[in-house]
Design a protein around this motif. Sequence first.
Motif, PDB file in Angstrom:
ATOM      1  N   GLY A   5       2.419 -18.206 -46.667  1.00 25.02           N
ATOM      2  CA  GLY A   5       0.967 -18.223 -46.867  1.00 25.02           C
ATOM      3  C   GLY A   5       0.426 -19.504 -46.135  1.00 25.02           C
ATOM      4  O   GLY A   5      -0.923 -19.771 -46.613  1.00 25.02           O
ATOM      5  N   GLY A   6       1.210 -20.435 -45.894  1.00 26.77           N
ATOM      6  CA  GLY A   6       0.652 -22.082 -45.562  1.00 26.77           C
ATOM      7  C   GLY A   6       0.001 -21.914 -44.215  1.00 26.77           C
ATOM      8  O   GLY A   6       0.244 -20.926 -43.528  1.00 26.77           O
ATOM      9  N   THR A   7      -0.981 -22.688 -44.016  1.00 23.97           N
ATOM     10  CA  THR A   7      -1.480 -22.722 -42.723  1.00 23.97           C
ATOM     11  C   THR A   7      -1.187 -24.016 -41.902  1.00 23.97           C
ATOM     12  O   THR A   7      -1.136 -25.145 -42.344  1.00 23.97           O
ATOM     13  CB  THR A   7      -3.144 -23.175 -43.153  1.00 23.97           C
ATOM     14  N   GLU A   8      -0.579 -23.756 -40.750  1.00 21.92           N
ATOM     15  CA  GLU A   8      -0.240 -24.898 -39.852  1.00 21.92           C
ATOM     16  C   GLU A   8      -1.298 -25.544 -39.294  1.00 21.92           C
ATOM     17  O   GLU A   8      -1.846 -24.861 -38.520  1.00 21.92           O
ATOM     18  CB  GLU A   8       0.828 -24.356 -38.901  1.00 21.92           C
ATOM     19  N   VAL A  34       8.802 -18.329 -37.616  1.00 22.83           N
ATOM     20  CA  VAL A  34       7.767 -17.975 -38.667  1.00 22.83           C
ATOM     21  C   VAL A  34       6.650 -17.122 -38.069  1.00 22.83           C
ATOM     22  O   VAL A  34       6.264 -17.384 -37.027  1.00 22.83           O
ATOM     23  CB  VAL A  34       6.833 -19.409 -39.087  1.00 22.83           C
ATOM     24  N   ASP A  35       6.267 -16.228 -38.887  1.00 27.19           N
ATOM     25  CA  ASP A  35       5.224 -15.207 -38.445  1.00 27.19           C
ATOM     26  C   ASP A  35       3.986 -15.981 -39.039  1.00 27.19           C
ATOM     27  O   ASP A  35       3.812 -16.594 -39.755  1.00 27.19           O
ATOM     28  CB  ASP A  35       5.418 -13.754 -39.090  1.00 27.19           C
ATOM     29  N   ASP A  36       2.915 -15.901 -37.972  1.00 29.38           N
ATOM     30  CA  ASP A  36       1.684 -16.385 -38.411  1.00 29.38           C
ATOM     31  C   ASP A  36       1.134 -15.852 -39.782  1.00 29.38           C
ATOM     32  O   ASP A  36       1.491 -14.702 -40.270  1.00 29.38           O
ATOM     33  CB  ASP A  36       0.602 -15.953 -37.637  1.00 29.38           C
ATOM     34  N   SER A  37       0.435 -16.599 -40.625  1.00 36.51           N
ATOM     35  CA  SER A  37      -0.049 -16.469 -41.966  1.00 36.51           C
ATOM     36  C   SER A  37      -0.998 -15.329 -41.524  1.00 36.51           C
ATOM     37  O   SER A  37      -1.699 -15.261 -40.649  1.00 36.51           O
ATOM     38  CB  SER A  37      -0.793 -17.430 -42.458  1.00 36.51           C
ATOM     39  N   SER A  38      -1.140 -14.231 -42.665  1.00 35.13           N
ATOM     40  CA  SER A  38      -1.976 -13.106 -42.530  1.00 35.13           C
ATOM     41  C   SER A  38      -2.112 -12.565 -43.941  1.00 35.13           C
ATOM     42  O   SER A  38      -1.301 -12.519 -44.990  1.00 35.13           O
ATOM     43  CB  SER A  38      -1.316 -11.843 -41.801  1.00 35.13           C
ATOM     44  N   THR A  39      -3.511 -11.913 -43.878  1.00 33.39           N
ATOM     45  CA  THR A  39      -3.924 -11.651 -45.402  1.00 33.39           C
ATOM     46  C   THR A  39      -3.292 -10.233 -45.768  1.00 33.39           C
ATOM     47  O   THR A  39      -3.343 -10.063 -46.891  1.00 33.39           O
ATOM     48  CB  THR A  39      -5.403 -11.540 -45.450  1.00 33.39           C
ATOM     49  N   ASP A  40      -2.387  -9.725 -44.792  1.00 33.25           N
ATOM     50  CA  ASP A  40      -1.758  -8.401 -45.375  1.00 33.25           C
ATOM     51  C   ASP A  40      -0.610  -8.898 -45.951  1.00 33.25           C
ATOM     52  O   ASP A  40       0.225  -7.929 -46.517  1.00 33.25           O
ATOM     53  CB  ASP A  40      -1.440  -7.614 -44.250  1.00 33.25           C
ATOM     54  N   LYS A  41      -0.284  -9.999 -46.063  1.00 36.00           N
ATOM     55  CA  LYS A  41       0.866 -10.553 -46.813  1.00 36.00           C
ATOM     56  C   LYS A  41       0.781 -11.458 -47.955  1.00 36.00           C
ATOM     57  O   LYS A  41       1.085 -11.303 -48.929  1.00 36.00           O
ATOM     58  CB  LYS A  41       1.805 -11.354 -45.795  1.00 36.00           C
ATOM     59  N   VAL A  42      -0.019 -12.544 -47.745  1.00 33.34           N
ATOM     60  CA  VAL A  42      -0.737 -13.286 -48.769  1.00 33.34           C
ATOM     61  C   VAL A  42      -2.194 -13.212 -48.655  1.00 33.34           C
ATOM     62  O   VAL A  42      -2.892 -13.679 -47.967  1.00 33.34           O
ATOM     63  CB  VAL A  42      -0.225 -14.754 -48.411  1.00 33.34           C
ATOM     64  N   THR A  45      -4.601 -17.522 -50.233  1.00 34.87           N
ATOM     65  CA  THR A  45      -3.867 -18.723 -49.884  1.00 34.87           C
ATOM     66  C   THR A  45      -4.218 -20.088 -50.532  1.00 34.87           C
ATOM     67  O   THR A  45      -5.444 -19.879 -50.681  1.00 34.87           O
ATOM     68  CB  THR A  45      -3.222 -19.051 -48.282  1.00 34.87           C
ATOM     69  N   LEU A  46      -3.172 -20.993 -50.730  1.00 34.28           N
ATOM     70  CA  LEU A  46      -3.694 -22.355 -51.385  1.00 34.28           C
ATOM     71  C   LEU A  46      -4.169 -23.271 -50.133  1.00 34.28           C
ATOM     72  O   LEU A  46      -3.576 -23.015 -49.094  1.00 34.28           O
ATOM     73  CB  LEU A  46      -2.663 -22.824 -52.127  1.00 34.28           C
ATOM     74  N   THR A  54       3.877 -27.955 -47.868  1.00 33.64           N
ATOM     75  CA  THR A  54       5.231 -28.158 -47.783  1.00 33.64           C
ATOM     76  C   THR A  54       6.131 -28.066 -49.095  1.00 33.64           C
ATOM     77  O   THR A  54       7.244 -27.276 -49.103  1.00 33.64           O
ATOM     78  CB  THR A  54       5.448 -29.440 -47.189  1.00 33.64           C
ATOM     79  N   ASP A  55       5.711 -28.595 -49.939  1.00 36.71           N
ATOM     80  CA  ASP A  55       6.358 -28.394 -51.338  1.00 36.71           C
ATOM     81  C   ASP A  55       6.320 -27.124 -51.657  1.00 36.71           C
ATOM     82  O   ASP A  55       7.580 -26.318 -52.319  1.00 36.71           O
ATOM     83  CB  ASP A  55       5.939 -29.444 -52.399  1.00 36.71           C
ATOM     84  N   LEU A  56       5.284 -26.651 -51.847  1.00 33.01           N
ATOM     85  CA  LEU A  56       4.967 -25.159 -52.313  1.00 33.01           C
ATOM     86  C   LEU A  56       5.783 -23.974 -51.420  1.00 33.01           C
ATOM     87  O   LEU A  56       6.652 -23.475 -51.995  1.00 33.01           O
ATOM     88  CB  LEU A  56       3.689 -24.733 -52.614  1.00 33.01           C
ATOM     89  N   TYR A  57       5.520 -23.861 -50.151  1.00 32.21           N
ATOM     90  CA  TYR A  57       6.150 -23.024 -49.414  1.00 32.21           C
ATOM     91  C   TYR A  57       7.561 -23.243 -49.062  1.00 32.21           C
ATOM     92  O   TYR A  57       8.387 -22.143 -48.772  1.00 32.21           O
ATOM     93  CB  TYR A  57       5.174 -22.744 -47.965  1.00 32.21           C
TER      94      TYR A  57
END
Length: 96
Positions: A5-8, A34-42, A45-46, A54-57
């Motif tokens: 769910g992170g944003t690069e 890595v697949d792009d973050s998407s609202t269908d998965k998360v 997001t924080l 980095t710590d969380l994900y």
Amino acid sequence: LVSHGGTEMGQGLHTKVCQVAAQAFGIPLDDVYVDDSSTDKVANTLPSAASMSTDLYGMATLDACRQIVKRLQPIKESLPPGSTLKEVAKKGFFER
């Protein structure tokens, strides 16, 4: 494939998550992406602030990899020594 769910935003989050997964699975970094973050998965997001993402994900990725390795262990033990993760995962897929 890793999905999180992170944003690069140039902080190297995707690279770090790939490094965690590659090390946990004992595979080359080139085999992880890595697949792009998407609202269908998360859905929610924080924020990606400081090194929090980095710590969380990174730790979430490590936890997921460890769970997968644990679930695949019986299958790995049924294969010849030195079997690759690809071989173990393939057998696991067909035995589900």
